[in-house]
Design a protein around this motif. Structure first.
Motif, PDB file in Angstrom:
ATOM      1  N   SER A  80      -9.183   3.142   2.058  1.00 59.15           N
ATOM      2  CA  SER A  80      -9.148   1.888   2.811  1.00 59.15           C
ATOM      3  C   SER A  80      -8.588   2.117   4.205  1.00 59.15           C
ATOM      4  O   SER A  80      -7.770   3.014   4.418  1.00 59.15           O
ATOM      5  CB  SER A  80      -8.293   0.837   2.088  1.00 59.15           C
ATOM      6  OG  SER A  80      -8.792   0.564   0.795  1.00 59.15           O
ATOM      7  N   TYR A  81      -9.016   1.272   5.140  1.00 58.40           N
ATOM      8  CA  TYR A  81      -8.497   1.286   6.513  1.00 58.40           C
ATOM      9  C   TYR A  81      -8.220  -0.144   6.950  1.00 58.40           C
ATOM     10  O   TYR A  81      -8.924  -1.082   6.543  1.00 58.40           O
ATOM     11  CB  TYR A  81      -9.488   1.946   7.476  1.00 58.40           C
ATOM     12  CG  TYR A  81      -9.537   3.447   7.338  1.00 58.40           C
ATOM     13  CD1 TYR A  81      -8.764   4.271   8.158  1.00 58.40           C
ATOM     14  CD2 TYR A  81     -10.339   4.044   6.378  1.00 58.40           C
ATOM     15  CE1 TYR A  81      -8.789   5.645   8.021  1.00 58.40           C
ATOM     16  CE2 TYR A  81     -10.373   5.429   6.228  1.00 58.40           C
ATOM     17  CZ  TYR A  81      -9.590   6.221   7.046  1.00 58.40           C
ATOM     18  OH  TYR A  81      -9.608   7.578   6.903  1.00 58.40           O
TER      19      TYR A  81
ATOM     20  N   ASP B 191      -7.219  -5.419  -2.449  1.00 63.72           N
ATOM     21  CA  ASP B 191      -7.920  -4.137  -2.514  1.00 63.72           C
ATOM     22  C   ASP B 191      -8.207  -3.749  -3.959  1.00 63.72           C
ATOM     23  O   ASP B 191      -9.322  -3.329  -4.294  1.00 63.72           O
ATOM     24  CB  ASP B 191      -7.058  -3.066  -1.833  1.00 63.72           C
ATOM     25  CG  ASP B 191      -7.829  -1.803  -1.518  1.00 63.72           C
ATOM     26  OD1 ASP B 191      -8.436  -1.730  -0.442  1.00 63.72           O
ATOM     27  OD2 ASP B 191      -7.831  -0.882  -2.371  1.00 63.72           O
TER      28      ASP B 191
ATOM     29  N   VAL C  16      -4.166   3.981   2.389  1.00 70.10           N
ATOM     30  CA  VAL C  16      -4.692   3.237   3.525  1.00 70.10           C
ATOM     31  C   VAL C  16      -4.369   3.938   4.834  1.00 70.10           C
ATOM     32  O   VAL C  16      -3.310   4.561   4.973  1.00 70.10           O
ATOM     33  CB  VAL C  16      -4.118   1.793   3.545  1.00 70.10           C
ATOM     34  CG1 VAL C  16      -2.627   1.804   3.804  1.00 70.10           C
ATOM     35  CG2 VAL C  16      -4.851   0.913   4.543  1.00 70.10           C
TER      36      VAL C  16
ATOM     37  N   LYS D 237      -2.883  -5.216  -0.833  1.00 67.95           N
ATOM     38  CA  LYS D 237      -3.067  -4.205  -1.877  1.00 67.95           C
ATOM     39  C   LYS D 237      -3.652  -4.845  -3.138  1.00 67.95           C
ATOM     40  O   LYS D 237      -4.543  -4.271  -3.775  1.00 67.95           O
ATOM     41  CB  LYS D 237      -1.724  -3.530  -2.191  1.00 67.95           C
ATOM     42  CG  LYS D 237      -1.727  -2.666  -3.449  1.00 67.95           C
ATOM     43  CD  LYS D 237      -2.739  -1.529  -3.388  1.00 67.95           C
ATOM     44  CE  LYS D 237      -2.655  -0.687  -4.652  1.00 67.95           C
ATOM     45  NZ  LYS D 237      -3.718   0.344  -4.699  1.00 67.95           N
TER      46      LYS D 237
ATOM     47  N   ARG E 298      -9.562   8.221   3.761  1.00 65.24           N
ATOM     48  CA  ARG E 298      -8.760   7.309   2.950  1.00 65.24           C
ATOM     49  C   ARG E 298      -9.694   6.291   2.299  1.00 65.24           C
ATOM     50  O   ARG E 298     -10.741   5.966   2.851  1.00 65.24           O
ATOM     51  CB  ARG E 298      -7.718   6.590   3.806  1.00 65.24           C
ATOM     52  CG  ARG E 298      -6.686   7.520   4.436  1.00 65.24           C
ATOM     53  CD  ARG E 298      -5.759   8.119   3.372  1.00 65.24           C
ATOM     54  NE  ARG E 298      -4.871   9.110   3.943  1.00 65.24           N
ATOM     55  CZ  ARG E 298      -3.694   8.835   4.499  1.00 65.24           C
ATOM     56  NH1 ARG E 298      -3.282   7.588   4.587  1.00 65.24           N
ATOM     57  NH2 ARG E 298      -2.939   9.811   4.957  1.00 65.24           N
TER      58      ARG E 298
ATOM     59  N   PHE F 100       0.842  -1.198   0.000  1.00 63.05           N
ATOM     60  CA  PHE F 100       0.000   0.000   0.000  1.00 63.05           C
ATOM     61  C   PHE F 100       0.876   1.247   0.000  1.00 63.05           C
ATOM     62  O   PHE F 100       1.921   1.295   0.663  1.00 63.05           O
ATOM     63  CB  PHE F 100      -0.885   0.049   1.248  1.00 63.05           C
ATOM     64  CG  PHE F 100      -2.167  -0.724   1.139  1.00 63.05           C
ATOM     65  CD1 PHE F 100      -3.192  -0.310   0.290  1.00 63.05           C
ATOM     66  CD2 PHE F 100      -2.375  -1.862   1.908  1.00 63.05           C
ATOM     67  CE1 PHE F 100      -4.383  -1.011   0.204  1.00 63.05           C
ATOM     68  CE2 PHE F 100      -3.561  -2.574   1.838  1.00 63.05           C
ATOM     69  CZ  PHE F 100      -4.564  -2.146   0.979  1.00 63.05           C
TER      70      PHE F 100
END
Length: 224
Positions: A65-66, A198, A27, A195, A63, A22
């Motif tokens: 993504s978390y 994702d 993230v 990643k 963001r 990432f």
């Protein structure tokens, strides 16, 4: 309404290492235990994150993504904090706190926000069934938390052909694990690269890859 992804595995199986690809603006890391990431990185992290911090970050998500790493320690630390409290009410309170976090992650985040819950796994000594490691019976028997996730990954490490160790994600159940994902989203076994997961999720649903604040800047939320 965002999407929650569950990642389970034994300690040392590559769960946290899967964050390595990432970029910092992709993230937000909510580091519950406060331990350093197991790789060199410029990722921004909120260390020693508690329920209030995590929920605030998700509710104000900036963001795309978390990652809550390790979400299970929210339960474990809460359990130790209440170790001297007698009675079963404390287990109900702990279960409700974790349930509320799941609801915030799913219901109060933007549609294209992905929240990864990293947790240790536990094995039923009688059935051999693999599940997320929790505290008490409420989450396991009354809720079955893995059922709330569309994608459940299991991080595993195995010996490769060269005598080294291969770190992988399992994405489909073998009958004893809770692994699952939508049809055609991910291969049955893949490298432990969150990643890549994702990216596959966003391509599958046609979601954006980044989010900006009202000034057009990336922003990490939840850091005091």
């Amino acid at each position: 309404m965002g999407m929650c992804v569950l990642v389970i595995g034994q300690s040392g199986s590559g769960k946290s290492t899967s964050l390595r690809n990432f970029a910092p603006d992709e993230v937000g890391v909510l580091n519950v235990a406060g331990k350093p990431l197991p790789f060199r990185s410029n990722l921004q992290a909120v260390n020693n994150a508690k329920y209030e911090t995590v929920e605030k970050a998700l509710a104000q998500a900036k963001r795309p993504s978390y990652v809550i790493d390790d979400a299970g320690y929210l339960l474990m630390f809460d359990n130790f904090a209440k170790a001297t409290v007698k009675g079963y009410d404390k287990f109900t309170e702990m279960g409700v706190s974790f349930y509320n976090l799941l609801r915030v992650a799913a219901a109060r985040t933007p549609e294209d926000c992905i929240v990864y819950f990293i947790m240790h796994e536990d094995e039923d000594s009688t059935t051999g069934r693999i599940k997320p490691k929790t505290i008490g019976r409420m989450l396991d028997e009354k809720l079955n938390i893995e059922g709330l996730f569309t994608v459940v990954l299991r991080s595993v490490s195995t010996s490769d052909d060269n005598g080294g160790i291969a770190y992988q994600f399992e994405t489909q159940t073998n009958g004893l694990t809770p692994c699952k994902c939508p049809i055609g989203m991910l291969p049955p076994v893949m490298e432990n690269d969150l990643k890549a997961v994702d990216t596959a999720i966003r391509e599958y649903y046609g979601w954006a890859k980044e989010r900006k604040d009202e000034n057009g800047k990336d922003e990490m939320v939840g850091k005091d």
